[in-house]
Design an enzyme around this catalytic site. Structure first.
Site, short mmCIF file in Angstrom:
data_model
loop_
_atom_site.label_atom_id
_atom_site.label_comp_id
_atom_site.label_asym_id
_atom_site.label_seq_id
_atom_site.Cartn_x
_atom_site.Cartn_y
_atom_site.Cartn_z
N LEU A 32 -18.77 2.21 43.98
CA LEU A 32 -17.79 2.58 43.11
C LEU A 32 -18.66 1.38 41.82
O LEU A 32 -19.11 -0.18 42.06
CB LEU A 32 -16.42 1.51 43.82
CG LEU A 32 -16.16 2.64 44.48
CD1 LEU A 32 -14.28 2.14 44.14
CD2 LEU A 32 -16.34 4.13 43.87
N HIS A 33 -18.93 1.52 40.38
CA HIS A 33 -19.04 0.57 39.37
C HIS A 33 -18.39 1.36 38.04
O HIS A 33 -16.81 1.95 39.18
CB HIS A 33 -20.22 1.62 38.38
CG HIS A 33 -20.77 2.69 38.23
ND1 HIS A 33 -19.16 3.32 37.59
CD2 HIS A 33 -21.48 3.72 39.34
CE1 HIS A 33 -20.38 4.12 37.42
NE2 HIS A 33 -20.75 4.88 38.50
N HIS A 36 -16.24 4.03 37.58
CA HIS A 36 -15.03 4.86 38.74
C HIS A 36 -13.77 3.81 38.26
O HIS A 36 -12.31 4.71 38.81
CB HIS A 36 -15.84 4.38 39.92
CG HIS A 36 -16.67 4.94 40.33
ND1 HIS A 36 -17.94 4.85 40.79
CD2 HIS A 36 -16.99 6.58 40.94
CE1 HIS A 36 -18.34 5.42 41.02
NE2 HIS A 36 -18.06 7.28 40.84
N GLN A 60 -22.62 18.98 49.20
CA GLN A 60 -23.48 19.03 48.02
C GLN A 60 -24.39 18.60 47.75
O GLN A 60 -25.30 18.27 46.86
CB GLN A 60 -22.34 17.88 47.05
CG GLN A 60 -22.27 16.86 47.11
CD GLN A 60 -20.65 16.45 46.44
OE1 GLN A 60 -20.01 16.60 46.54
NE2 GLN A 60 -21.42 15.65 45.73
N LYS A 155 -19.26 12.03 32.12
CA LYS A 155 -20.49 12.11 32.58
C LYS A 155 -21.21 13.24 33.84
O LYS A 155 -21.84 13.35 33.42
CB LYS A 155 -20.71 10.89 33.42
CG LYS A 155 -22.52 10.76 33.51
CD LYS A 155 -22.76 9.49 33.23
CE LYS A 155 -24.68 9.28 34.70
NZ LYS A 155 -23.95 10.06 35.89
N ASP A 156 -20.80 13.79 34.54
CA ASP A 156 -21.22 14.87 35.23
C ASP A 156 -19.79 16.30 34.26
O ASP A 156 -19.41 16.54 35.62
CB ASP A 156 -19.91 14.87 36.82
CG ASP A 156 -21.44 13.73 37.88
OD1 ASP A 156 -22.48 13.70 36.96
OD2 ASP A 156 -20.65 12.71 38.13
O1 PAF Z 1 -18.92 13.17 40.95
C1 PAF Z 1 -18.69 12.79 42.36
O2 PAF Z 1 -18.95 12.06 42.14
C2 PAF Z 1 -18.33 13.96 43.43
O3 PAF Z 1 -19.52 15.43 42.96
C3 PAF Z 1 -17.36 14.09 44.33
C4 PAF Z 1 -16.61 15.11 42.57
C5 PAF Z 1 -16.36 12.65 44.62
C6 PAF Z 1 -17.31 15.31 44.58
O4 PAF Z 1 -17.63 14.76 46.81
#
Ligand code: PAF
Length: 284
Positions: A32-33, A36, A60, A155-156
């Protein structure tokens, strides 16, 4: 506040729901940064109870990606969460989430597959199957935690757009709350993967935000031709950079733009050595 099993979390959620409390979920892969923490802060402010999941989701990651070396800092994460007022840190093992089956083969797992149009571009192009893994785990987390609100970073951006689409298409009773990108003073967007960067790499990584800020400045001056805007990027690139993509797309449905407008989001992915970084900016 640390919980490792689905049952423990379910029991607690049941109690909260009985009391009529609202629940916020911040899904993370840990390390975490401040990015988050901005999501966590929003959830703690908005919801009666906040759950942060910390799970490096194996399904993933594509073959050859950084699953094994992805930073894992659970103790520090738990401390940050506790200081931020989080009620549960849910940190399951891969076996807890997927059972023995997936360890042998993903062929024995039910997946949530987002539409091809949303995943055949940007990060999905080089990370085949990545968003199937993201949607599957996020769906599972929604089922386990049953949050009223779930918080995701902008960001994502492709991930956020795909999750919003999944929630809409599958009628999942959760409200998705997008949260703005947090940047270092230098402009670099915060990311757990920044931990892989040397000081020298970090300087090179500024190219991402410089390119995006410059494109936005050009757009604000009235340049809307995407070809012309794209060309402004090249002066920020050197031999340390491998540009994976720089694309102009609709902020809701990811359709490609040839003329930029206020709904245009600019997406960039750049490799510095082995580290792949992404960033984006909305022009409107
Ligand atoms: O963005 C992320 O850190 C991941 O893709 C998530 C949403 C926690 C799913 O694993």
């Amino acid at each position: 506040m640390l919980r490792h099993t689905i049952n423990e979390v379910r029991e607690q959620i049941k109690k909260w729901k009985k009391e009529g409390l609202t629940v916020g979920l911040v899904p993370t892969m840990g390390a975490l940064h401040a990015g988050h923490l901005s999501l966590i802060k929003k959830s703690v402010e908005k919801c009666d109870r906040t759950v942060v999941s910390v799970f490096v989701n194996p399904i993933q990651f594509c073959p050859g990606e950084d699953l094994d070396k992805y930073p894992r800092t659970l103790e520090a994460d738990e401390k940050l969460c506790s200081d931020a007022g989080v009620d549960i840190v849910f940190a399951p093992s891969p076996k807890e989430m997927y059972g023995e089956g997936h360890i042998l083969s993903n062929d024995f797992l039910t997946y949530v597959i987002p539409p091809y149009f949303y995943v055949d571009k940007l990060c999905g192009k080089s990370r085949v199957g990545h968003f199937d893994g993201v949607c599957t785990v996020v769906n599972k987390l929604f089922n386990i935690v049953q949050p009223d609100y779930a918080f995701f970073g902008q960001k994502d951006a492709q991930q956020l757009i795909i999750i919003k689409k999944m929630v809409k298409d599958l009628n999942i009773p959760v409200e998705i709350i997008p949260c703005p990108i947090v940047r270092e003073e230098s402009g670099l967007a915060l990311s757990s993967r920044n931990k892989y960067l040397s000081d020298e790499d970090k300087k090179e990584a500024l190219a991402l935000s410089k390119i995006l800020f410059n494109i936005k400045a050009c757009y604000d001056k009235g340049i809307t031709d995407v070809k012309a805007l794209t060309e402004t990027a090249y002066s920020f690139l050197n031999e340390h950079h491998a540009l994976e993509y720089l694309e102009f797309r609709d902020k809701e449905n990811l359709e490609e733009k040839t003329v930029a407008d206020d709904n245009t989001q600019v997406f960039i992915a750049l490799k510095i050595g082995d580290v792949r970084l992404i960033d984006n900016i909305l022009l409107g």
